[in-house]
Enzyme design. Structure first.
Site, PDB file in Angstrom:
ATOM      1  N   GLU A 178     -40.243 -10.296 100.943  1.00 54.45           N
ATOM      2  CA  GLU A 178     -41.144  -9.283 101.239  1.00 54.45           C
ATOM      3  C   GLU A 178     -42.446  -9.971 101.555  1.00 54.45           C
ATOM      4  O   GLU A 178     -43.458 -10.350 100.619  1.00 54.45           O
ATOM      5  CB  GLU A 178     -41.412  -8.723  99.649  1.00 54.45           C
ATOM      6  N   LYS A 220     -38.277  -6.529 103.186  1.00 52.52           N
ATOM      7  CA  LYS A 220     -39.169  -5.444 102.526  1.00 52.52           C
ATOM      8  C   LYS A 220     -40.443  -5.602 102.717  1.00 52.52           C
ATOM      9  O   LYS A 220     -41.350  -6.244 102.258  1.00 52.52           O
ATOM     10  CB  LYS A 220     -39.013  -5.953 100.949  1.00 52.52           C
TER      11      LYS A 220
HETATM   12  P1  13P Z   1     -43.914  -0.783  95.038  1.00 50.36           P
HETATM   13  O1  13P Z   1     -42.996  -0.028  95.610  1.00 50.36           O
HETATM   14  O2  13P Z   1     -44.628  -0.213  93.646  1.00 50.36           O
HETATM   15  O3  13P Z   1     -45.163  -1.330  95.952  1.00 50.36           O
HETATM   16  O4  13P Z   1     -43.291  -2.006  94.364  1.00 50.36           O
HETATM   17  C1  13P Z   1     -42.079  -2.690  94.974  1.00 50.36           C
HETATM   18  C2  13P Z   1     -42.055  -4.144  94.717  1.00 50.36           C
HETATM   19  O5  13P Z   1     -41.328  -4.507  94.421  1.00 50.36           O
HETATM   20  C3  13P Z   1     -43.475  -4.864  95.026  1.00 50.36           C
HETATM   21  O6  13P Z   1     -43.108  -6.314  94.755  1.00 50.36           O
END
Ligand code: 13P
Length: 341
Positions: A178, A220
């Site tokens: 991510e 992500k």
């Molecule tokens: P949000 O969709 O609220 O941004 O959260 C996703 C997430 O896992 C952030 O690390």
């Protein structure tokens, strides 16, 4: 089962048409902030009640293929004594775990941050796996300013994400990488596109260097949008075109699925933007969601910490999951917000 087969089986369960991932892995300070917004104190018991409510949502598995949990939740139980990861598995939802240990300032690079948590990660993963986790998530953030992220921040964060992903795969755990380019600021969508391209390019270079198998990895990312203080918000079609343009330049076709974060977009915006992407021509990867706030906000508001509001909160969560399931197929329309799907 070999590690490779294990990874493949998890990917196949996570990547399904019409489904996405629910991020319910808020760290202690973050869940305290969310609870504060509904006037609920963040105690261990309230967190257990809320997360059991989520996992007991009837038919959650219709639109949710995986759920990211916080370490504390992995060891908690529902009222009837069922372990929460087991509850997920019974719903056909693969349990996963956030494994990073949060971020701190990156020395030598003012305004940039780096994520920590690599020490002892392999041993921690072994333990999480025994508790039922089959995939993991690690988040790095990138701030946008005229001088951020610096080349050092881009390289150091890419290296971190790749090290994490390689360690996960060695343990038979599917890594979600991510890299979140933050929405904070008044920058243009073009500036967000420029930063996202640099960040993703460095990330995939590092994943290659660390021999991470892309077929067994999920990305992500944030969507390409203007900063949240920019005076003109972008339409879903513009967000979709800019985001997909950058992804096509940087993400190899071997990666099975891209599961966006919502990052502060409203639930409706996050759904409309994902839908617009799935209305473009077909792409080499699936375009799906891994939303936290955009899935949970309406449920939290409906719950307010009251046991009697449980069914209403579960219905609100189910509804958002259903609408995002439609967006996953490019079949969402704004009018559905006020009607039954
Ligand atoms: P949000 O969709 O609220 O941004 O959260 C996703 C997430 O896992 C952030 O690390």
């Amino acid at each position: 089962m070999s590690t490779r087969d294990e990874l493949q089986a998890t990917i196949e369960q996570l990547v399904q048409k019409g489904k996405g991932i629910l991020a319910a892995d808020e760290s202690s300070p973050t869940i305290a902030k969310r609870f504060d917004s509904i006037g609920v104190e963040s105690t261990l018991e309230h967190r257990r009640q809320y997360r059991s409510l989520i996992l007991e949502t009837p038919n959650l598995g219709n639109f949710i293929s995986g759920i990211i949990l916080f370490e504390e939740t992995l060891g908690q139980q529902a009222d009837d004594g069922t372990a929460l990861p087991e509850l997920a598995a019974r719903q056909g939802v693969v349990p996963g775990i956030k494994v990073d240990k949060g971020k701190l300032a990156l020395p030598g690079s003012p305004g940039d941050e780096i994520t920590q948590g690599l020490d002892g990660l392999a041993e921690r993963l072994e333990g999480y796996k025994k508790q039922g986790a089959r995939f993991a998530k690690w988040r790095n953030v990138y701030h946008i300013s005229p001088s951020n992220p610096s080349p050092l921040a881009v390289e150091a964060n890419a290296e971190m994400l790749a090290r994490y992903a390689a360690i996960c795969q060695a343990q038979g755990i599917v890594p979600i990488v991510e890299p979140e380019v933050l929405m904070d600021g008044d920058h243009t969508i073009e500036r967000c596109a420029e930063v996202s391209e640099v960040v993703l390019h460095a990330l995939f270079h590092a994943l290659h260097r660390h021999r991470v198998v892309l077929e067994h990895t999920l990305l992500k990312p944030s969507m390409v949008t203007p900063g949240k203080d920019h005076p003109v918000p972008a339409e879903p079609v513009q967000v979709a075109e800019e985001t997909v343009r950058i992804l096509r330049r940087t993400v190899p076709a071997a990666l099975p699925s891209i599961n966006f974060l919502s990052g502060g977009q409203s639930p409706e915006e996050a759904t409309a933007n994902l839908n617009a992407m799935n209305c473009l021509s077909s792409q080499p990867w699936e375009l799906s969601f891994s939303y936290g706030r955009a899935l949970q906000q309406p449920a939290l508001k409906a719950w307010k910490g009251e046991p009697k509001n449980r069914p209403a909160a579960q219905a609100a969560l189910y509804r958002r999951a259903e609408l995002n399931g439609a967006a996953r197929l490019g079949r969402y329309q704004k009018a559905m917000e006020d009607s039954e799907v």
